[in-house]
Design a protein around this motif. Structure first.
Motif, PDB file in Angstrom:
ATOM      1  N   PHE A   1      94.953  54.150 -13.004  1.00 40.24           N
ATOM      2  CA  PHE A   1      93.798  53.281 -13.224  1.00 40.24           C
ATOM      3  C   PHE A   1      93.986  51.926 -12.557  1.00 40.24           C
ATOM      4  CE2 PHE A   1      92.513  56.105 -16.813  1.00 40.24           C
ATOM      5  CZ  PHE A   1      91.191  56.268 -16.442  1.00 40.24           C
ATOM      6  N   ALA A   2      95.238  51.429 -12.547  1.00 40.91           N
ATOM      7  CA  ALA A   2      95.492  50.130 -11.921  1.00 40.91           C
ATOM      8  C   ALA A   2      95.274  50.198 -10.409  1.00 40.91           C
ATOM      9  CB  ALA A   2      96.926  49.675 -12.236  1.00 40.91           C
ATOM     10  N   VAL A   3      95.863  51.193  -9.763  1.00 43.55           N
ATOM     11  CA  VAL A   3      95.778  51.287  -8.298  1.00 43.55           C
ATOM     12  C   VAL A   3      94.357  51.605  -7.850  1.00 43.55           C
ATOM     13  CG1 VAL A   3      96.529  52.591  -6.271  1.00 43.55           C
ATOM     14  CG2 VAL A   3      98.198  51.923  -8.004  1.00 43.55           C
ATOM     15  N   TYR A   4      93.788  52.671  -8.394  1.00 42.20           N
ATOM     16  CA  TYR A   4      92.455  53.071  -7.943  1.00 42.20           C
ATOM     17  C   TYR A   4      91.370  52.126  -8.459  1.00 42.20           C
ATOM     18  CZ  TYR A   4      94.256  57.317  -5.848  1.00 42.20           C
ATOM     19  OH  TYR A   4      94.924  58.197  -5.036  1.00 42.20           O
ATOM     20  N   GLY A   5      91.597  51.532  -9.634  1.00 38.79           N
ATOM     21  CA  GLY A   5      90.635  50.561 -10.138  1.00 38.79           C
ATOM     22  C   GLY A   5      90.575  49.324  -9.267  1.00 38.79           C
ATOM     23  N   LEU A   6      91.741  48.839  -8.825  1.00 37.75           N
ATOM     24  CA  LEU A   6      91.777  47.666  -7.955  1.00 37.75           C
ATOM     25  C   LEU A   6      91.140  47.965  -6.601  1.00 37.75           C
ATOM     26  CD1 LEU A   6      92.720  44.757  -7.545  1.00 37.75           C
ATOM     27  CD2 LEU A   6      94.922  45.661  -6.746  1.00 37.75           C
ATOM     28  N   ILE A   7      91.466  49.136  -6.048  1.00 39.57           N
ATOM     29  CA  ILE A   7      90.888  49.509  -4.752  1.00 39.57           C
ATOM     30  C   ILE A   7      89.370  49.669  -4.871  1.00 39.57           C
ATOM     31  CG2 ILE A   7      90.774  51.339  -3.012  1.00 39.57           C
ATOM     32  CD1 ILE A   7      93.765  51.780  -3.451  1.00 39.57           C
ATOM     33  N   LYS A   8      88.925  50.253  -5.965  1.00 38.25           N
ATOM     34  CA  LYS A   8      87.483  50.413  -6.179  1.00 38.25           C
ATOM     35  C   LYS A   8      86.786  49.052  -6.231  1.00 38.25           C
ATOM     36  CE  LYS A   8      84.082  52.481  -9.320  1.00 38.25           C
ATOM     37  NZ  LYS A   8      83.873  53.295 -10.549  1.00 38.25           N
ATOM     38  N   ALA A   9      87.417  48.097  -6.892  1.00 37.96           N
ATOM     39  CA  ALA A   9      86.810  46.772  -7.022  1.00 37.96           C
ATOM     40  C   ALA A   9      86.801  46.010  -5.698  1.00 37.96           C
ATOM     41  CB  ALA A   9      87.561  45.971  -8.084  1.00 37.96           C
ATOM     42  N   VAL A  10      87.826  46.214  -4.883  1.00 39.51           N
ATOM     43  CA  VAL A  10      87.970  45.420  -3.658  1.00 39.51           C
ATOM     44  C   VAL A  10      87.266  46.064  -2.461  1.00 39.51           C
ATOM     45  CG1 VAL A  10      89.622  44.494  -1.984  1.00 39.51           C
ATOM     46  CG2 VAL A  10      90.132  44.391  -4.437  1.00 39.51           C
ATOM     47  N   THR A  11      87.509  47.338  -2.238  1.00 30.87           N
ATOM     48  CA  THR A  11      86.976  47.979  -1.024  1.00 30.87           C
ATOM     49  C   THR A  11      86.016  49.130  -1.301  1.00 30.87           C
ATOM     50  OG1 THR A  11      88.730  49.648  -0.822  1.00 30.87           O
ATOM     51  CG2 THR A  11      89.179  47.477   0.110  1.00 30.87           C
ATOM     52  N   GLY A  12      86.036  49.659  -2.511  1.00 27.08           N
ATOM     53  CA  GLY A  12      85.248  50.851  -2.814  1.00 27.08           C
ATOM     54  C   GLY A  12      86.035  52.112  -2.522  1.00 27.08           C
ATOM     55  N   LEU A  13      85.781  53.158  -3.300  1.00 21.54           N
ATOM     56  CA  LEU A  13      86.510  54.421  -3.172  1.00 21.54           C
ATOM     57  C   LEU A  13      85.686  55.531  -2.528  1.00 21.54           C
ATOM     58  CD1 LEU A  13      88.268  54.705  -6.676  1.00 21.54           C
ATOM     59  CD2 LEU A  13      89.405  54.391  -4.479  1.00 21.54           C
ATOM     60  N   ARG A  14      84.373  55.471  -2.729  1.00 20.74           N
ATOM     61  CA  ARG A  14      83.530  56.618  -2.389  1.00 20.74           C
ATOM     62  C   ARG A  14      82.847  56.475  -1.044  1.00 20.74           C
ATOM     63  NH1 ARG A  14      80.941  60.115  -6.964  1.00 20.74           N
ATOM     64  NH2 ARG A  14      79.990  61.017  -5.107  1.00 20.74           N
ATOM     65  N   LEU A  15      82.589  57.626  -0.456  1.00 21.21           N
ATOM     66  CA  LEU A  15      81.653  57.693   0.653  1.00 21.21           C
ATOM     67  C   LEU A  15      80.260  57.349   0.137  1.00 21.21           C
ATOM     68  CD1 LEU A  15      82.779  61.118   2.184  1.00 21.21           C
ATOM     69  CD2 LEU A  15      83.337  58.850   3.073  1.00 21.21           C
ATOM     70  N   THR A  16      79.382  56.896   1.019  1.00 23.70           N
ATOM     71  CA  THR A  16      77.999  56.688   0.610  1.00 23.70           C
ATOM     72  C   THR A  16      77.348  58.042   0.338  1.00 23.70           C
ATOM     73  OG1 THR A  16      77.110  56.829   2.850  1.00 23.70           O
ATOM     74  CG2 THR A  16      77.890  54.657   2.104  1.00 23.70           C
ATOM     75  N   GLN A  17      76.212  58.006  -0.314  1.00 22.34           N
ATOM     76  CA  GLN A  17      75.521  59.252  -0.632  1.00 22.34           C
ATOM     77  C   GLN A  17      75.160  60.014   0.640  1.00 22.34           C
ATOM     78  OE1 GLN A  17      72.368  58.731  -3.436  1.00 22.34           O
ATOM     79  NE2 GLN A  17      71.991  60.913  -3.686  1.00 22.34           N
ATOM     80  N   GLU A  18      74.753  59.296   1.673  1.00 25.63           N
ATOM     81  CA  GLU A  18      74.410  59.938   2.941  1.00 25.63           C
ATOM     82  C   GLU A  18      75.653  60.558   3.590  1.00 25.63           C
ATOM     83  OE1 GLU A  18      73.603  56.891   2.087  1.00 25.63           O
ATOM     84  OE2 GLU A  18      71.410  56.953   1.868  1.00 25.63           O
ATOM     85  N   GLU A  19      76.753  59.828   3.574  1.00 19.35           N
ATOM     86  CA  GLU A  19      77.997  60.333   4.160  1.00 19.35           C
ATOM     87  C   GLU A  19      78.493  61.564   3.411  1.00 19.35           C
ATOM     88  OE1 GLU A  19      79.957  56.165   5.851  1.00 19.35           O
ATOM     89  OE2 GLU A  19      80.288  56.794   3.771  1.00 19.35           O
ATOM     90  N   GLU A  20      78.379  61.519   2.100  1.00 19.06           N
ATOM     91  CA  GLU A  20      78.814  62.667   1.304  1.00 19.06           C
ATOM     92  C   GLU A  20      77.945  63.889   1.582  1.00 19.06           C
ATOM     93  OE1 GLU A  20      79.324  63.887  -3.403  1.00 19.06           O
ATOM     94  OE2 GLU A  20      79.250  61.772  -2.853  1.00 19.06           O
ATOM     95  N   TYR A  21      76.650  63.662   1.741  1.00 14.74           N
ATOM     96  CA  TYR A  21      75.744  64.765   2.051  1.00 14.74           C
ATOM     97  C   TYR A  21      76.075  65.365   3.414  1.00 14.74           C
ATOM     98  CZ  TYR A  21      71.444  67.305   3.122  1.00 14.74           C
ATOM     99  OH  TYR A  21      70.548  68.277   3.473  1.00 14.74           O
ATOM    100  N   GLU A  22      76.373  64.500   4.383  1.00 17.20           N
ATOM    101  CA  GLU A  22      76.725  64.960   5.723  1.00 17.20           C
ATOM    102  C   GLU A  22      78.068  65.695   5.713  1.00 17.20           C
ATOM    103  OE1 GLU A  22      75.744  65.152   9.888  1.00 17.20           O
ATOM    104  OE2 GLU A  22      74.595  64.558   8.121  1.00 17.20           O
TER     105      GLU A  22
END
Length: 400
Positions: free
Chosen positions: A360-381
């Motif tokens: 939670f610490a590592v992925y939570g920090l990365i999520k807050a700073v840079t984001g973890l997920r592809l955009t919805q369009e990128e995920e669809y592609e």
């Protein structure tokens, strides 16, 4: 004779390192066969690049954190004892690199590439080796405290908890922070089914992992004089137990069938050197049941989109293996003895808690700073075209 022993030990652990390195091909093909076609290239690329990042992080930081050993000296000193310390690092690196390979399967199809590589570096450089050092390196006196309190140290011969449970529970944190794949759980309450894209590749990955696992477990002895056929046969029996229970409970579903042996092997790692083979069969069978039941609950009832089921497979079966070692390692049940139930429970819970907190610490920090997920369009592609600009099987041939 000492020179022969040194050379033999170096060769022994080198062969183990190569076998576990080959397991990373198993991780790649298991993920490739499970994800949808538009994410197959990404599965292959992630495992190799994650391994490479892990190597750098573990060489410069992680191995020192775990064991206090550095390699900043001349090649002549590094080559002492036939280079045994170097190949020992190689062997333990392949264990460390399994952590991001495990996580990769849970977050497949919607995770960004760069942020995952950052997470890999931090996990392999700091999070994993801190717990590895506690269990296998005697760091922070936890083992001494357990022995003084319960009469036994925490026993994890080949990493049911140190590697698999830690990887699985870090993976759970990452999956929860990412959220499910788009449209996996629909607003009307229904679920979109995403069947495996290639059962042959899934099966190939499972077979590679299964064969390599005998290096993972047997070579954990680390020197030739400590090698034990008991470890090999216990691994075999657990593999078979997991398979048979998974094929029965999974109603012949090949996805369950080929994850069954992996569940059994995950669970037997901790106590493979102290259990009776019949106990290993039981431990593997229970692990197969745990995987089938909890994978189904995770996906269908709790709606946690863990694509490859890394939390039930590695997190829960690994935790079961740590505790099972304290049960079936007892002489009263045909084991070798020297293990304690309470020490195993405490050590296992400590590993789970550390992995969850670190994840939670590592992925939570990365999520807050840079984001973890592809955009919805990128995920669809699909991650293949979005990240790597090529699919696994181009739709048409080019004409020159």
């Amino acid at each position: 004779m000492d020179q022969v022993k040194q050379g033999t030990d170096a060769l022994f652990i080198l062969l183990g390192a190569i076998m576990v390195l080959a397991m990373h091909a198993g991780f790649a093909f298991l993920e490739l066969g499970t994800v949808r076609k538009k994410n197959q290239v990404n599965a292959l690329v992630k495992i190799l690049v994650d391994f490479s990042v892990s190597t750098v992080a573990y060489f410069f930081v992680g191995y020192t954190v775990a064991y206090g050993v550095t390699f900043f000296s001349g090649a002549e000193s590094l080559a002492a004892k036939n280079g045994y310390e170097l190949v020992k690092f190689f062997f333990l690196l392949t264990f460390a690199a399994a952590i991001p390979a495990i996580v990769s399967g849970g977050i497949a199809e919607r995770a960004r590439f760069g942020p995952q590589l950052i997470a890999t570096a931090v996990i392999v450089g700091v999070i994993y080796p801190l717990f590895e050092g506690v269990v296998w390196g005697g760091k922070f006196e936890l083992q001494a405290w357990l022995k003084a309190t319960t009469g036994f140290e925490f026993h994890d011969f080949a990493g049911s908890v140190v590697v698999h449970a830690v990887g699985g529970w870090i993976g759970l944190a990452a999956v929860l922070l990412l959220g499910p794949r788009s449209n996996r759980y629909r607003k009307d309450g229904a679920m979109s089914a995403h069947p495996p894209s290639s059962i042959p590749f899934l099966a190939l990955g499972a077979w590679i992992l299964t064969v390599g696992w005998f290096g993972f477990n047997v070579m954990s002895a680390q020197t030739i004089d400590k090698v034990s056929g008991l470890v090999a046969v216990n691994s075999l029996m657990a593999m078979v137990g997991g398979t048979l229970v998974a094929v029965f409970m999974g109603r012949n579903d090949p996805g369950f069938v080929y994850n069954g042996p992996l569940a059994g092997l995950v669970a037997v790692c901790a106590g493979s050197d102290v259990m009776h083979p019949l106990a290993a069969l039981v431990v593997g069978g229970v692990a197969g049941a745990v995987f089938v039941q909890l994978f189904t609950l995770t996906q269908n009832r709790w709606r946690i989109d863990d694509v490859l089921g890394v939390w039930p497979l590695h997190g829960l079966c690994g935790a079961w293996g740590g505790i099972a070692c304290g049960i079936f390692g007892q002489t009263a049940l045909g084991g070798m003895g020297g293990v304690g139930f309470m020490a195993q429970v405490i050590g296992t819970l400590a590993g789970v808690a550390w992995a969850l907190a670190g994840g939670f610490a590592v992925y939570g920090l990365i999520k807050a700073v840079t984001g973890l997920r592809l955009t919805q369009e990128e995920e669809y592609e699909g991650a293949d075209l979005t990240i790597h600009r090529i699919g696994s099987t181009p739709d048409r041939e080019v004409s020159w």
